[in-house]
Enzyme design. Structure first.
Site, short mmCIF file in Angstrom:
data_model
loop_
_atom_site.label_atom_id
_atom_site.label_comp_id
_atom_site.label_asym_id
_atom_site.label_seq_id
_atom_site.Cartn_x
_atom_site.Cartn_y
_atom_site.Cartn_z
N HIS A 1 0.86 -1.19 0.00
CA HIS A 1 0.00 0.00 0.00
C HIS A 1 0.89 1.23 0.00
O HIS A 1 1.29 1.73 1.05
CB HIS A 1 -0.92 -0.03 1.23
CG HIS A 1 -1.97 1.06 1.24
ND1 HIS A 1 -3.18 0.92 1.87
CD2 HIS A 1 -1.97 2.29 0.70
CE1 HIS A 1 -3.89 2.03 1.73
NE2 HIS A 1 -3.16 2.89 1.02
N HIS B 1 1.43 4.79 -2.46
CA HIS B 1 1.09 5.64 -3.62
C HIS B 1 2.38 6.29 -4.09
O HIS B 1 2.99 7.04 -3.32
CB HIS B 1 0.08 6.71 -3.21
CG HIS B 1 -1.19 6.14 -2.64
ND1 HIS B 1 -2.32 5.93 -3.41
CD2 HIS B 1 -1.50 5.71 -1.39
CE1 HIS B 1 -3.28 5.41 -2.65
NE2 HIS B 1 -2.80 5.26 -1.40
N HIS C 1 -9.35 0.79 -1.71
CA HIS C 1 -9.38 1.42 -0.39
C HIS C 1 -10.81 1.33 0.12
O HIS C 1 -11.76 1.66 -0.61
CB HIS C 1 -9.02 2.91 -0.49
CG HIS C 1 -7.56 3.20 -0.68
ND1 HIS C 1 -6.81 2.64 -1.66
CD2 HIS C 1 -6.73 4.04 0.01
CE1 HIS C 1 -5.56 3.10 -1.57
NE2 HIS C 1 -5.48 3.95 -0.57
N GLU D 1 -11.35 3.39 5.42
CA GLU D 1 -10.35 4.32 5.95
C GLU D 1 -11.12 5.40 6.70
O GLU D 1 -11.02 5.53 7.91
CB GLU D 1 -9.49 4.90 4.82
CG GLU D 1 -8.44 5.90 5.30
CD GLU D 1 -7.70 6.59 4.14
OE1 GLU D 1 -8.20 6.59 3.00
OE2 GLU D 1 -6.61 7.16 4.42
N ASP E 1 1.75 4.00 2.82
CA ASP E 1 0.74 4.85 2.18
C ASP E 1 1.38 5.99 1.38
O ASP E 1 1.59 5.85 0.18
CB ASP E 1 -0.26 5.38 3.21
CG ASP E 1 -1.65 5.64 2.65
OD1 ASP E 1 -1.86 5.37 1.46
OD2 ASP E 1 -2.53 6.09 3.41
N ASP E 2 1.69 7.10 2.05
CA ASP E 2 2.29 8.28 1.40
C ASP E 2 3.45 8.76 2.26
O ASP E 2 3.36 9.77 2.96
CB ASP E 2 1.23 9.39 1.27
CG ASP E 2 0.04 8.95 0.46
OD1 ASP E 2 0.13 8.90 -0.78
OD2 ASP E 2 -0.99 8.59 1.07
N1 HPA Z 1 -6.51 7.37 0.96
C1 HPA Z 1 -7.16 7.62 -0.16
N2 HPA Z 1 -6.57 8.09 -1.25
C2 HPA Z 1 -5.26 8.31 -1.22
C3 HPA Z 1 -4.53 8.09 -0.07
C4 HPA Z 1 -5.19 7.57 1.07
O1 HPA Z 1 -4.61 7.32 2.14
N3 HPA Z 1 -3.26 8.42 -0.38
C5 HPA Z 1 -3.22 8.82 -1.65
N4 HPA Z 1 -4.44 8.77 -2.18
ZN ZN Z 2 -3.70 4.77 0.37
#
Ligand code: HPA
Ligand code: ZN
Length: 330
Positions: free
Chosen positions: A9, A11, A189, A192, A270-271
């Site tokens: 996971h 991006h 996703h 969340e 994630d990021d």
């Molecule tokens: N959630 C949804 N979209 C996203 C995320 C995330 O954590 N990071 C980059 N796009």
């Molecule tokens: Zn994500």
């Protein structure tokens, strides 16, 4: 933490570090509304997913050429390798680029350039997962899948990301069916910020094989039972959950109770450029904050390879799993 692991996971646009953003801005003549990297970093205080997404999409303005995408991916792979990543299944957001006039081929070929040399350069095997932006229309997702057809050899799965609430998985029924017909694997996703029902919908309507995040399944005991019995992997991102305020502090993250409940949990970044750490840092953080012991960390690493889309190369999966077993913590 150098424990061998898969990252499932991640991006790629979320690995854009301020230094690279400014370097690419200068190279491409793009004006950023921040004086320098220090001022940019002060913008990294988020209230929720949307406040992060606003900055995430704005900074992508610096990504224009194949070389930019190749550099972005190569920088991520170098950092990931230094933290024990052996296999990465990498998300990208084509619509965030095509909407700015960057052709999908530039994005995929640029990323592909870095991915092609990743095993040799960084010792990391890779796959690409093409995500649809769920706050855009279902038609736009279908157009994106169509535009990606010349590049399908580079794509192993489709995913669904961006603003979750108000954009339930069922909106994308048609494009996921089309992706299935093309032989692509499926993730999304869900849970969340959105409700447990979105997780069910992603499984039942889209037919996904893994849930990205899935944090809010814990509000629904029946759903937890199902995820456990069907061994649906969850790609959790604890540092992201704190930064986007899904939970207050890492000490309150339900990862430990999720593992205790028998869920197939993985831990991911994630990021990472935005959320304060790459995946090895995340392993270290959950060790510190939640007191996960070495065997629990080993379980998370094992889970990451079990959940990876390596069905076509079981030999490789077995090799990675044996590296996990052989790893000596220091
Ligand atoms: N959630 C949804 N979209 C996203 C995320 C995330 O954590 N990071 C980059 N796009
Ligand atoms: Zn994500």
């Amino acid at each position: 933490m150098h424990l061998p692991k898969a990252e499932l996971h991640l991006h790629i646009e979320g690995t854009l570090e301020p230094e690279l953003a400014f370097a690419l801005a200068a190279r491409n003549g793009v004006d950023l509304p921040y004086a320098d990297t220090e001022e940019l970093r002060t913008a990294y205080l988020f209230d929720d997913l949307q406040s992060f997404l606003d900055l995430y999409y704005a900074l992508m303005a610096v990504l224009r050429t194949e070389e930019d995408f190749a550099e972005l991916a190569d920088a991520y792979l170098a950092r990931a390798a230094a933290q024990g990543v052996r296999h990465a299944e990498i998300f990208f957001d084509p619509q965030a680029h095509t909407d700015r006039g960057v052709p999908i081929g530039t994005v995929i070929e640029g990323l592909g350039r870095a991915l092609d040399r990743s095993e040799e350069t960084h010792g990391i095997s890779t796959q690409l997962i093409m995500c649809f932006l769920r706050d855009k229309s279902a038609e736009s997702a279908l157009e994106t899948l169509e535009a990606a057809k010349p590049y399908l050899h580079r794509i192993s799965a489709v995913g669904l990301d961006s603003a979750e609430v108000g954009h339930p998985p069922a909106k994308f029924r048609e494009v996921y069916a089309a992706a299935t017909a093309l032989g692509l694997r499926k993730v999304a996703h869900a849970g969340e910020e959105g409700p447990p029902e979105y997780i069910r919908e992603a499984l039942d309507v889209l037919g996904v094989e893994r849930i990205d995040h899935g944090l809010r399944c814990m509000e629904d005991a029946e759903l937890v039972d199902r995820l456990v019995s069907e061994r649906i992997p969850l790609t959790l991102c604890p540092l992201s959950n704190v930064r986007l305020r899904a939970i207050d502090v890492l000490e309150q993250h339900p990862l430990r109770s999720m593992m205790d409940a028998g869920l197939l949990c993985t831990v991911n970044s994630d990021d990472p450029a935005y959320f304060g750490g790459y995946v090895g840092d995340t392993f270290h953080a959950v060790h510190e904050a939640l007191g996960l012991d070495q065997e629990q960390l080993r379980t998370l690493a094992r889970n990451s390879f079990e959940a990876a889309f390596l069905d076509h190369d079981e030999e490789r999966r077995a090799r990675y799993l044996s590296e996990v077993e052989a790893y000596a913590f220091d």
